[in-house]
Design an enzyme around this catalytic site. Sequence first.
Site, PDB file in Angstrom:
ATOM      1  N   GLY A  21       0.796  -1.226   0.000  1.00 20.33           N
ATOM      2  CA  GLY A  21       0.000   0.000   0.000  1.00 20.33           C
ATOM      3  C   GLY A  21       0.827   1.274   0.000  1.00 20.33           C
ATOM      4  O   GLY A  21       0.370   2.317   0.476  1.00 20.33           O
ATOM      5  N   THR A  22       2.043   1.224  -0.594  1.00 17.71           N
ATOM      6  CA  THR A  22       2.826   2.467  -0.603  1.00 17.71           C
ATOM      7  C   THR A  22       2.193   3.498  -1.537  1.00 17.71           C
ATOM      8  O   THR A  22       2.236   4.694  -1.257  1.00 17.71           O
ATOM      9  CB  THR A  22       4.301   2.217  -1.008  1.00 17.71           C
ATOM     10  OG1 THR A  22       4.344   1.787  -2.359  1.00 17.71           O
ATOM     11  CG2 THR A  22       4.961   1.195  -0.094  1.00 17.71           C
ATOM     12  N   ASN A  23       1.618   3.043  -2.634  1.00 17.53           N
ATOM     13  CA  ASN A  23       0.932   4.008  -3.508  1.00 17.53           C
ATOM     14  C   ASN A  23      -0.285   4.597  -2.827  1.00 17.53           C
ATOM     15  O   ASN A  23      -0.544   5.795  -2.922  1.00 17.53           O
ATOM     16  CB  ASN A  23       0.527   3.340  -4.825  1.00 17.53           C
ATOM     17  CG  ASN A  23       1.666   3.328  -5.813  1.00 17.53           C
ATOM     18  OD1 ASN A  23       2.001   4.355  -6.390  1.00 17.53           O
ATOM     19  ND2 ASN A  23       2.289   2.174  -5.981  1.00 17.53           N
ATOM     20  N   ILE A 100      -8.653  -8.760 -11.044  1.00 19.24           N
ATOM     21  CA  ILE A 100      -9.332  -8.181 -12.207  1.00 19.24           C
ATOM     22  C   ILE A 100     -10.790  -7.975 -11.830  1.00 19.24           C
ATOM     23  O   ILE A 100     -11.434  -8.888 -11.307  1.00 19.24           O
ATOM     24  CB  ILE A 100      -9.183  -9.108 -13.424  1.00 19.24           C
ATOM     25  CG1 ILE A 100      -7.703  -9.129 -13.833  1.00 19.24           C
ATOM     26  CG2 ILE A 100     -10.059  -8.633 -14.584  1.00 19.24           C
ATOM     27  CD1 ILE A 100      -7.374 -10.147 -14.896  1.00 19.24           C
ATOM     28  N   LEU A 101     -11.306  -6.788 -12.061  1.00 17.22           N
ATOM     29  CA  LEU A 101     -12.690  -6.490 -11.681  1.00 17.22           C
ATOM     30  C   LEU A 101     -13.654  -7.031 -12.740  1.00 17.22           C
ATOM     31  O   LEU A 101     -13.331  -7.050 -13.929  1.00 17.22           O
ATOM     32  CB  LEU A 101     -12.878  -4.974 -11.534  1.00 17.22           C
ATOM     33  CG  LEU A 101     -12.053  -4.323 -10.417  1.00 17.22           C
ATOM     34  CD1 LEU A 101     -12.133  -2.801 -10.524  1.00 17.22           C
ATOM     35  CD2 LEU A 101     -12.508  -4.782  -9.044  1.00 17.22           C
ATOM     36  N   SER A 144       2.702   3.909 -15.446  1.00 16.62           N
ATOM     37  CA  SER A 144       1.596   4.579 -16.135  1.00 16.62           C
ATOM     38  C   SER A 144       0.387   4.614 -15.223  1.00 16.62           C
ATOM     39  O   SER A 144       0.111   3.638 -14.520  1.00 16.62           O
ATOM     40  CB  SER A 144       1.187   3.802 -17.391  1.00 16.62           C
ATOM     41  OG  SER A 144       2.291   3.503 -18.199  1.00 16.62           O
ATOM     42  N   GLU A 151     -10.610  -4.487 -20.647  1.00 18.43           N
ATOM     43  CA  GLU A 151      -9.400  -5.165 -21.091  1.00 18.43           C
ATOM     44  C   GLU A 151      -8.249  -4.794 -20.157  1.00 18.43           C
ATOM     45  O   GLU A 151      -8.048  -3.606 -19.852  1.00 18.43           O
ATOM     46  CB  GLU A 151      -9.080  -4.713 -22.522  1.00 18.43           C
ATOM     47  CG  GLU A 151      -8.135  -5.645 -23.234  1.00 18.43           C
ATOM     48  CD  GLU A 151      -7.794  -5.124 -24.626  1.00 18.43           C
ATOM     49  OE1 GLU A 151      -6.686  -5.397 -25.099  1.00 18.43           O
ATOM     50  OE2 GLU A 151      -8.638  -4.423 -25.220  1.00 18.43           O
ATOM     51  N   ASP A 153      -5.177  -3.525 -18.341  1.00 24.98           N
ATOM     52  CA  ASP A 153      -4.124  -2.520 -18.554  1.00 24.98           C
ATOM     53  C   ASP A 153      -4.216  -1.839 -19.923  1.00 24.98           C
ATOM     54  O   ASP A 153      -3.198  -1.477 -20.507  1.00 24.98           O
ATOM     55  CB  ASP A 153      -2.725  -3.154 -18.399  1.00 24.98           C
ATOM     56  CG  ASP A 153      -2.524  -3.758 -17.019  1.00 24.98           C
ATOM     57  OD1 ASP A 153      -3.126  -3.232 -16.053  1.00 24.98           O
ATOM     58  OD2 ASP A 153      -1.776  -4.737 -16.899  1.00 24.98           O
ATOM     59  N   ALA A 181       8.824   6.919  -8.546  1.00 27.75           N
ATOM     60  CA  ALA A 181       8.125   7.624  -9.641  1.00 27.75           C
ATOM     61  C   ALA A 181       6.611   7.436  -9.521  1.00 27.75           C
ATOM     62  O   ALA A 181       5.840   8.383  -9.737  1.00 27.75           O
ATOM     63  CB  ALA A 181       8.624   7.107 -10.989  1.00 27.75           C
ATOM     64  N   GLU A 182       6.197   6.237  -9.169  1.00 25.25           N
ATOM     65  CA  GLU A 182       4.758   5.977  -9.025  1.00 25.25           C
ATOM     66  C   GLU A 182       4.136   6.919  -7.996  1.00 25.25           C
ATOM     67  O   GLU A 182       3.049   7.467  -8.196  1.00 25.25           O
ATOM     68  CB  GLU A 182       4.525   4.529  -8.572  1.00 25.25           C
ATOM     69  CG  GLU A 182       4.827   3.496  -9.634  1.00 25.25           C
ATOM     70  CD  GLU A 182       4.441   2.090  -9.198  1.00 25.25           C
ATOM     71  OE1 GLU A 182       4.289   1.831  -7.987  1.00 25.25           O
ATOM     72  OE2 GLU A 182       4.291   1.241 -10.085  1.00 25.25           O
TER      73      GLU A 182
HETATM   74  C1  GAR Z   1       3.018  -1.076  -7.540  1.00 24.02           C
HETATM   75  O1  GAR Z   1       4.317  -1.034  -8.009  1.00 24.02           O
HETATM   76  C2  GAR Z   1       2.048  -1.109  -8.703  1.00 24.02           C
HETATM   77  O2  GAR Z   1       2.520  -0.473  -9.840  1.00 24.02           O
HETATM   78  C3  GAR Z   1       1.915  -2.586  -8.934  1.00 24.02           C
HETATM   79  O3  GAR Z   1       1.905  -3.146  -7.660  1.00 24.02           O
HETATM   80  C4  GAR Z   1       2.728  -2.380  -6.803  1.00 24.02           C
HETATM   81  C5  GAR Z   1       1.998  -2.164  -5.505  1.00 24.02           C
HETATM   82  O4  GAR Z   1       2.796  -1.570  -4.552  1.00 24.02           O
HETATM   83  N1  GAR Z   1       0.693  -2.847  -9.630  1.00 24.02           N
HETATM   84  C6  GAR Z   1       0.568  -3.783 -10.550  1.00 24.02           C
HETATM   85  O5  GAR Z   1       1.457  -4.530 -10.872  1.00 24.02           O
HETATM   86  C7  GAR Z   1      -0.815  -3.863 -11.174  1.00 24.02           C
HETATM   87  N2  GAR Z   1      -0.812  -4.707 -12.288  1.00 24.02           N
HETATM   88  P1  GAR Z   1       2.157  -0.836  -3.301  1.00 24.02           P
HETATM   89  O6  GAR Z   1       1.212  -1.823  -2.648  1.00 24.02           O
HETATM   90  O7  GAR Z   1       3.325  -0.549  -2.406  1.00 24.02           O
HETATM   91  O8  GAR Z   1       1.481   0.387  -3.790  1.00 24.02           O
END
Ligand code: GAR
Length: 322
Positions: A21-23, A100-101, A144, A151, A153, A181-182
């Site tokens: 859950g860092t994002n 996937i939803l 991204s 569909e 991604d 970056a995310e």
């Molecule tokens: C993130 O890097 C995100 O881009 C990836 O999972 C990670 C989750 O990290 N998502 C995917 O691969 C989706 N297909 P987080 O839990 O620390 O945010």
Amino acid sequence: MPDTPRAARKARVAAFISGAGTNMAALLYAGRLPETHFEIVLVAANDPEAPGLALAEAEGIETFALAHGGVPRAEHDAAMEAAARNAGAEYIALAGYMRILTPGFVERWEDRILNIHPSLLPAYPGLETHRKAIEAGDPHGGCSVHLVTQELDAGSVLGQAEVAIRESETAESLARRVQFAEHQLYSRVLDEWCARPFRPDWLLEELRRRALALPESEERESHGAPAFKLAGKSGKFFAHFSDRHHGEAHVAVLVKTSGQEELAELVERDPDTFYRPAYYGASGWVGLVLNRKDCDWEQVDYWLERSWRAVAPGRLAAAFDI
Ligand code: GAR
């Protein structure tokens, strides 16, 4: 400290996670800055042990968790969706949500579910994106943010950030830097997306598309503002765009009512949506507020068409009906 502009209103966002859950955390803290246009109101996970849940709880954010094992997909989705709705969410941010939803879910939330994906889409949808980018000899990996469609991604990309791939890069080392970056990208893109319905340029674009879809409609400036009229020299105006004209609080479209009685009745019945505009009100035009939560574009279409009919010659209206 200098004054920070305060967002007019914050959109309510549910974050769906599966892991660290860092994002989600990046979104949560960004959403607490006064100038952002969103706030995280729920963190929901498909794993009750997801570490991100504990963080959200510590920050006083409502959480929801339901392990997906043994639960039919549709049922699991319905529970996640109900949690989002109960929290009053208007948008959903998938933040490392590895499920996937179902199509119905995605359809009901069209244009309101965003996802972050660790590659420069359309390159490398799916899993193991960093390994694939390194093996392909790409100069950059990255991430991204995109709209979620049925569909995987493949929805419209709303923003990307590149991350250089160094010599002897490993998937793990690249993944760590891509996450920096995310965290920057996701909060910015989500903020812009949630701010759109309050931005005059976006509202005008949306209005323009709808007004110009009416037969023989054209755009002309009127008193320094964009307006829409029937084509031709004698074509009359049927809609005026107003971006806080005359010191008014609203971004609005002015359309024609049948007269003072209807105008007064509309404003009295729904003062959050309708107002009596300066000058134009005297001739029966009503202001329909666009920069508000949940602007009803079908209602805007209805009024554009009505207003257009009020100025369209009979032959044109009749042709339109056919
Ligand atoms: C993130 O890097 C995100 O881009 C990836 O999972 C990670 C989750 O990290 N998502 C995917 O691969 C989706 N297909 P987080 O839990 O620390 O945010």
